[in-house]
Design an enzyme around this catalytic site. Sequence first.
Site, PDB file in Angstrom:
ATOM      1  N   TYR A  43      44.120  37.096  21.352  1.00  0.00           N
ATOM      2  CA  TYR A  43      42.703  36.711  21.422  1.00  0.00           C
ATOM      3  C   TYR A  43      42.010  36.814  20.059  1.00  0.00           C
ATOM      4  O   TYR A  43      40.875  37.272  19.971  1.00  0.00           O
ATOM      5  CB  TYR A  43      41.964  37.588  22.439  1.00  0.00           C
ATOM      6  CG  TYR A  43      42.556  37.574  23.818  1.00  0.00           C
ATOM      7  CD1 TYR A  43      42.795  36.379  24.488  1.00  0.00           C
ATOM      8  CD2 TYR A  43      42.891  38.757  24.463  1.00  0.00           C
ATOM      9  CE1 TYR A  43      43.344  36.359  25.759  1.00  0.00           C
ATOM     10  CE2 TYR A  43      43.452  38.748  25.737  1.00  0.00           C
ATOM     11  CZ  TYR A  43      43.671  37.541  26.373  1.00  0.00           C
ATOM     12  OH  TYR A  43      44.222  37.527  27.625  1.00  0.00           O
ATOM     13  N   TYR A  67      39.450  34.710  36.847  1.00  0.00           N
ATOM     14  CA  TYR A  67      40.455  34.770  35.770  1.00  0.00           C
ATOM     15  C   TYR A  67      41.730  35.344  36.373  1.00  0.00           C
ATOM     16  O   TYR A  67      41.706  36.403  37.014  1.00  0.00           O
ATOM     17  CB  TYR A  67      39.972  35.655  34.618  1.00  0.00           C
ATOM     18  CG  TYR A  67      41.024  35.880  33.558  1.00  0.00           C
ATOM     19  CD1 TYR A  67      41.169  34.988  32.508  1.00  0.00           C
ATOM     20  CD2 TYR A  67      41.884  36.972  33.628  1.00  0.00           C
ATOM     21  CE1 TYR A  67      42.151  35.180  31.546  1.00  0.00           C
ATOM     22  CE2 TYR A  67      42.868  37.167  32.668  1.00  0.00           C
ATOM     23  CZ  TYR A  67      42.999  36.274  31.635  1.00  0.00           C
ATOM     24  OH  TYR A  67      43.980  36.459  30.692  1.00  0.00           O
ATOM     25  N   ASP A  94      44.174  38.760  44.211  1.00  0.00           N
ATOM     26  CA  ASP A  94      44.629  39.162  42.874  1.00  0.00           C
ATOM     27  C   ASP A  94      43.988  40.510  42.556  1.00  0.00           C
ATOM     28  O   ASP A  94      42.845  40.576  42.118  1.00  0.00           O
ATOM     29  CB  ASP A  94      44.223  38.092  41.855  1.00  0.00           C
ATOM     30  CG  ASP A  94      44.596  38.459  40.425  1.00  0.00           C
ATOM     31  OD1 ASP A  94      45.077  39.588  40.199  1.00  0.00           O
ATOM     32  OD2 ASP A  94      44.385  37.626  39.526  1.00  0.00           O
ATOM     33  N   LYS A 140      48.542  46.183  35.939  1.00  0.00           N
ATOM     34  CA  LYS A 140      47.621  47.031  35.192  1.00  0.00           C
ATOM     35  C   LYS A 140      47.895  48.520  35.379  1.00  0.00           C
ATOM     36  O   LYS A 140      48.736  49.078  34.689  1.00  0.00           O
ATOM     37  CB  LYS A 140      46.167  46.687  35.557  1.00  0.00           C
ATOM     38  CG  LYS A 140      45.705  45.300  35.141  1.00  0.00           C
ATOM     39  CD  LYS A 140      45.566  45.158  33.649  1.00  0.00           C
ATOM     40  CE  LYS A 140      44.950  43.829  33.253  1.00  0.00           C
ATOM     41  NZ  LYS A 140      44.940  43.600  31.802  1.00  0.00           N
TER      42      LYS A 140
END
Length: 423
Positions: A19, A147, A241, A270
Amino acid sequence: MTGSPGWLNDGMRHIWLPYSQMKHADPPLPVVATDGTRIHLADGRVLIDGIASWWTACHGYNHPHLRAALEDQAARMPHVMFGGLSHEPALTLATRLAKLLPGDLERVFFAESGSVAVEVAMKMAIQYWLNKGERGRSKILSFTGGYHGDTIATMAVCDPEEGMHSLFTGLLPEHFVKPLPRDGESLAALEGFLDRHSGQIAAILVEPLVQGAGGMVFHDAAVLRTLRDLADRYGLLLIFDEIFTGFGRTGHMFACTAAGVVPDIITLSKALTGGTLPLSATIARAHVFDAFWSDDPMAALMHGPTYMGNALACAVANASLDLFDSHPRMAQVAVINGWLKTGLEPCRGLPGVIDVRTLGAIGVVQMDRIGDLRGLKRLLVAEGVWIRPFRDILYLTPAFTATEEDVMRLTGAITRVLERGHP
């Protein structure tokens, strides 16, 4: 990079950062150690981590129980291929996840990253219908503000206006992205759309309770119950998700339990290993798995990441679940929520602030705009904290082991920077 370690100066000639516009990016801060909520830099500075390494380090860094599990497993078997072989850490983890999740979410497919977990879920959903003899259901319905990852398939189900992915219009497969049914008007619009197009759709995909990287946008549990009703009414699969929301971040072990909704497929990653090693899981209900149980070899799910079910990662994930079993993590999250509310309240009414909101161990300050993200990050580092604002928000997702002092220093740093006038 004057005074930087040699490995940083040398390595920056070869590395490609995430990014980042590499031509203008600030050099990354060189980290030499982590401990609890602290990041130790090569120059001796110590930062309080306000985002738990992209929401992963829920128990804090370098937790002794996780480290011991890693060391023990490494001494015996770091990895073995999962094709035709298996091992105790992966099977134990699959069993524990199935027991933790609601309903009959019981078949676990392991991978290495959240994006891949979502791709596997999409692949499962589309092949589910193919295996049942229904062709034409090749679309996923997802939602604006959502996202789901940076790989090609997951970019295609993110908000098409999301800046990171808009360049790839034309390359990406076309799916359906609609507003969440938050009220009567948006629900009626979505029902009308499904009346016309449900026969093309394999599944509904949503981040439950919080749309994370899309801007930390919250919605209530009623939205998820509405989506379950729509999926049932129109004969669609429902995918949650929970890469971000899973493992306590919203104040519930899983966001689906807060709504009393059992999705057909759920994705986890995560915090699955407590921020120690890469691992993800795509978990399906019995009826989804049953559609792949066949005498026909072509009905199998033909997917198999090289490091699928990695023994080291699975051992650490089991150790992370031990900590959820033996420590009052959800009570800690509730306490952190109170600290976040108190600490961020002074931001309300400051110039440029349009909203302050919290949920579980998530705190968000919404700005009208942030003109200089790089400058804002530098100001926060100067305050002794590691916080990565993006788009138009500053947010906190601290470790569940953070102390009141930690949280107040984090919220205080945000408040002071905004009081001085944000970049």
